[in-house]
Design an enzyme around this catalytic site. Structure first.
Site, PDB file in Angstrom:
ATOM      1  N   GLU A 190      -7.326 -99.742  10.437  1.00  0.00           N
ATOM      2  CA  GLU A 190      -8.339 -98.980   9.731  1.00  0.00           C
ATOM      3  C   GLU A 190      -8.668 -99.535   8.347  1.00  0.00           C
ATOM      4  O   GLU A 190      -9.815 -99.487   7.918  1.00  0.00           O
ATOM      5  CB  GLU A 190      -7.899 -97.509   9.594  1.00  0.00           C
ATOM      6  CG  GLU A 190      -7.789 -96.761  10.904  1.00  0.00           C
ATOM      7  CD  GLU A 190      -9.138 -96.568  11.581  1.00  0.00           C
ATOM      8  OE1 GLU A 190     -10.174 -96.574  10.880  1.00  0.00           O
ATOM      9  OE2 GLU A 190      -9.162 -96.435  12.822  1.00  0.00           O
ATOM     10  N   SER A 225      13.901 -39.737  37.456  1.00  0.00           N
ATOM     11  CA  SER A 225      15.200 -39.190  37.076  1.00  0.00           C
ATOM     12  C   SER A 225      15.836 -39.889  35.882  1.00  0.00           C
ATOM     13  O   SER A 225      16.824 -39.395  35.338  1.00  0.00           O
ATOM     14  CB  SER A 225      16.159 -39.249  38.270  1.00  0.00           C
ATOM     15  OG  SER A 225      15.739 -38.344  39.258  1.00  0.00           O
TER      16      SER A 225
END
Length: 793
Positions: A107, A480
């Protein structure tokens, strides 16, 4: 005069080369200088006008990248990530030199030498742009930072001028390392990855500190065009660029010749699949929602780290236990048919692509894979997975679908060529079998009753298929498993574990119920006559719970259950409350049972414990409250007595399998099965761990006549506790003040065998009391239970 003429006649003509070469050259130079001066004037004017209008770049010194929210377990395992951008911001010192060198090589090799603009490169790019229809780059890293942060993406001459000006401005504000740090953390590198640290994890599945020269060169090739040089999608193109970058690294002196050769020869391995899930998606999503409520949409971009109380060992155990329980149940159900049918092309070369495309709509559910049937007969099935693997299944692997393999099978369930089915490999013998994804759902949650910290949360079978979190969002009848709260209320009214209550039939006429006649039944259909409360709860006798509730009063019971965090309006003051006809969530049940486990205190469930920003600064800290009397919900002796009763359930009652399997006495809990077996529950605990399991269908329907909480939910709880209690010593509650033991049974000091309720009398003749059931068969046909028959276990 003659002299003058003589002089004129003696002048020599200019050489031809001066006339044809020097003069045009001088003219060009003159024009060039004029053009240069003109351009310089234009640039000067441009600078005078444009430079003051450049965006303020001082914000780069306090740069806050868009970083996702990350959610962690208590043992620092990443369990969730939320946000569009996948990013891991690293200081420049923590980015390996080889990665920095690879980027600089391709780059901006002169990055540390120029002042932000490489004038030769810009001139070359400018000339190329004048001569070509397409634009050319040559931007320095500083110019790319300027573009990425402040400028549009289109390639124009004007934007290039602004790039140059901004680059100069940035170089005057930041040093080189700061600029490179911004670039390497901000640049987009494909597949939602921003920055090289995130890209290293995305493409190679490893931390950037371990990156090699070859891998660094491959990643360095991505900024130019992430999709074009994606090594997973375009390996050939990406490799050519990688090799070129390796050469550039060598030419710039970043690597030796030996390193260059090794890097070029290295074969890279890519992460082509997502990482193995840690199976805490429901917990991570719950944490996300909590944090979003606090911080809004910014929570997904500011890099928040969210720490939860989830323990990954327990979370994994919970996930596996619930998944196994749901699959075991589904294996007892009939074959529902293939998930879909697809048309397969006649050309064998096109089949693989067609299958791969079709199975995109049928993702694998961990080890349960989707496959398309290629060939089938009553004894053998050949199917292909999305990866192209062909699998042959025979014998026991076809047991579930045997009837669907016949040519005469119902077309809706028949397995034929093109059918999409599910297959699962048996880890014991490596043989495949045809299975189906369960349609039944479930929930599991566990927490520490002393702190409220949630240790495990599984909100369903598969988060990718159903994101509805049944732990927090499913309001279901508890059956229950709700009875202990009625018994807890009864202890305050003088009942004792030794109180005798008659397990005999009950019938309530319309005048008593205010609606329709109700004839409740026990789950097993049997009535065993008088028995103690202890035995009645252990055997989950509905008639006893109803008689107890009727005796203490439904309004009193409705008020009492709010001590445990239940909402009164979701439990109407009717006798059906005794059978768990109200509505609860699994998390509510865990919170309520924690009151029994911790000696009577009400603790609030807690999932998120800490939130920090991207730099580790604490933004919020959520500490569990220390138990004190301000948190008391019931007396310690009530909690102790209820634990004694619930211990009997796991020892000799409907959950006796718990103590028998785990081989320890300090287990307490209650099964729950609603009428018609639409919901199956088990809620249980030790002194330091509460866990609740629920199983049922999203659209309530029968699980099956023989499916109960003890058969469905309890095994899941046992499997989890087998892991969670490993190495944990047995610990039982110490009797508190206010209780006494007489003949092996526990009593309140003021409700002894002599002073407490010894026996519950007087069914007929009292307000709302039971009357003999009608003998007329025609009348019985018209009885419609308020609770669909009133059976609960």
């Amino acid at each position: 005069m003659n002299d003058s003429n003589t002089t004129e006649n003696t002048k020599q003509p200019a050489p031809w080369w001066m006339q044809w070469l020097i003069k045009p050259l001088a003219t060009l130079i003159g024009l060039g200088m004029a053009a240069f001066v003109s351009i310089a004037l234009l640039v000067g004017v441009g600078l005078a006008v444009a430079y003051p209008q450049l965006p303020e770049v001082s914000g780069l010194t306090d740069y806050q990248p868009k970083m996702p929210m990350r959610v962690y377990s208590v043992d620092n395992v990443l369990i969730g990530e939320f946000g569009e951008e996948k990013r891991e911001f690293l200081p420049i010192q923590q980015i390996p030199k080889v990665m920095r060198d690879a980027v600089l090589a391709i780059e901006d090799a002169r990055f540390y030498k120029h002042g932000g603009v490489d004038y030769i490169g810009v001139l070359r790019a400018g000339l190329a742009n004048f001569g070509e229809a397409r634009s050319q780059g040559a931007s320095t890293i500083t110019m790319q930072v300027a573009r990425n942060f402040y400028l549009p993406t289109e390639k124009t001459f004007t934007r290039k001028i602004y790039e140059i000006l901004l680059a100069l401005k940035i170089e005057s504000l930041l040093n080189k390392d700061q600029i490179l740090e911004l670039y390497m953390n901000q640049i987009y590198l494909g597949q939602r990855a921003y920055g090289f640290a995130a890209a290293c994890d995305t493409y190679f599945g490893k931390p950037i500190k371990d990156i090699t020269v070859a891998e660094a060169a491959m990643l360095a090739g991505l900024p130019k065009a992430p999709s074009a040089y994606n090594p997973v999608r375009n390996p050939k193109r990406a490799t050519l660029r990688q090799q070129y970058i390796i050469d550039r690294m060598y030419e710039n002196g970043f690597i030796t010749a030996e390193q260059r050769d090794e890097a070029k020869a290295e074969k890279l391995s890519y992460r082509t699949r997502t990482p193995v899930s840690v199976h805490a998606e429901y917990a991570a999503e719950a944490a996300r929602q909590l944090v979003h409520e606090q911080y809004g949409a910014d929570a997904y971009t500011r890099g928040l780290n969210v720490y939860t109380s989830i323990n990954m060992t327990e979370q994994t155990a919970a996930y596996k236990a619930l998944r196994k329980g749901l699959l075991d149940y589904d294996r007892r159900q009939s074959w529902r048919g293939p998930e879909a049918y697809i048309d397969l092309p006649d050309d064998p070369k096109l089949i693989d692509v067609r299958i791969a495309e079709a199975l995109e709509d049928h993702p694998d559910s961990e080890d349960i894979r989707a496959a398309v049937v290629l060939d089938v007969n009553p004894k053998k099935l050949v199917a292909a997975t999305q990866s192209g693997e062909q699998i042959t299944i025979e014998g026991a692997g076809l047991k579930m679908v045997a009837a669907a393999l016949s040519d005469k099978a119902n077309p809706k369930v028949q397995i034929r060529r093109g059918a999409v089915v599910r297959i699962l490999k048996n880890t014991n013998n490596d043989e495949w079998a045809v299975v189906q994804l369960p349609t039944v759902e479930g929930a599991f949650v566990s927490l520490d009753p002393m702190t409220g910290l949630i240790n495990a949360m599984v909100g369903g079978f598969d988060f990718d298929r159903n994101k509805f979190n049944h732990v927090m969002q499913a309001w279901r009848q508890p059956g229950s498993s709700f009875k202990p709260f009625i018994y807890s209320a009864a202890l305050e009214k003088g009942f004792t574990p030794a109180t005798v209550v008659n397990d005999a039939p009950l019938f309530f006429d319309a005048g008593t119920t205010g609606s329709q006649p109700w004839e409740p039944k026990n789950y097993d259909g049997k009535f065993e006559g008088p028995m103690t409360l202890r035995k009645g709860l252990a055997k989950s006798k509905n008639m006893i719970s109803i008689r107890v509730l009727r005796s203490i009063g439904v309004n009193y019971a409705q008020d009492w259950i709010t001590h445990f965090g239940f909402e009164a309006d979701k439990h109407p003051a009717y006798l059906t409350m005794a059978l768990g006809a109200g509505s609860v969530t699994p998390l509510q049940m865990a919170d309520a049972y924690a009151v029994f486990a911790n000696g009577g205190y009400r603790v609030n469930p807690l999932l998120v414990t800490k939130v920090t920003d991207v730099r580790g600064h604490t933004l919020a800290q959520y500490r569990p409250a220390v138990l004190d009397e301000s948190m008391r919900a019931i007396e310690p002796r009530n909690a102790f007595m209820m634990s004694s009763l619930l211990q009997e359930v796991t020892r000799a009652g409907t959950a006796a399998r718990a103590q028998a399997t785990l081989k320890r006495p300090d287990l307490y809990g209650k099964t729950g099965t609603t009428n018609d077996s639409m919901d199956a529950w088990f809620a249980g605990y030790t002194m330091h761990k509460v866990a609740v399991v629920w199983i049922g269908y999203d659209q309530p329907r029968k699980l099956g006549d023989k499916e109960t909480g003890g058969g469905l939910a309890l095994p899941v709880w046992i499997d989890y506790m087998g892991v969670a209690l490993k190495g944990v010593p047995v610990e039982e509650p110490v009797p508190p003040e206010g209780v006494m033991n007489v003949g092996g049974e526990w009593y309140y000091e003021e409700y002894t065998p002599a002073t407490g309720v010894k026996e519950l009398h007087g069914d007929p003749g009292e307000q709302g009391e039971a009357t003999p059931a009608p003998s007329s068969s025609e009348e019985k046909k018209n009885i419609l239970d308020l609770f669909g028959g009133g059976k609960s276990q």
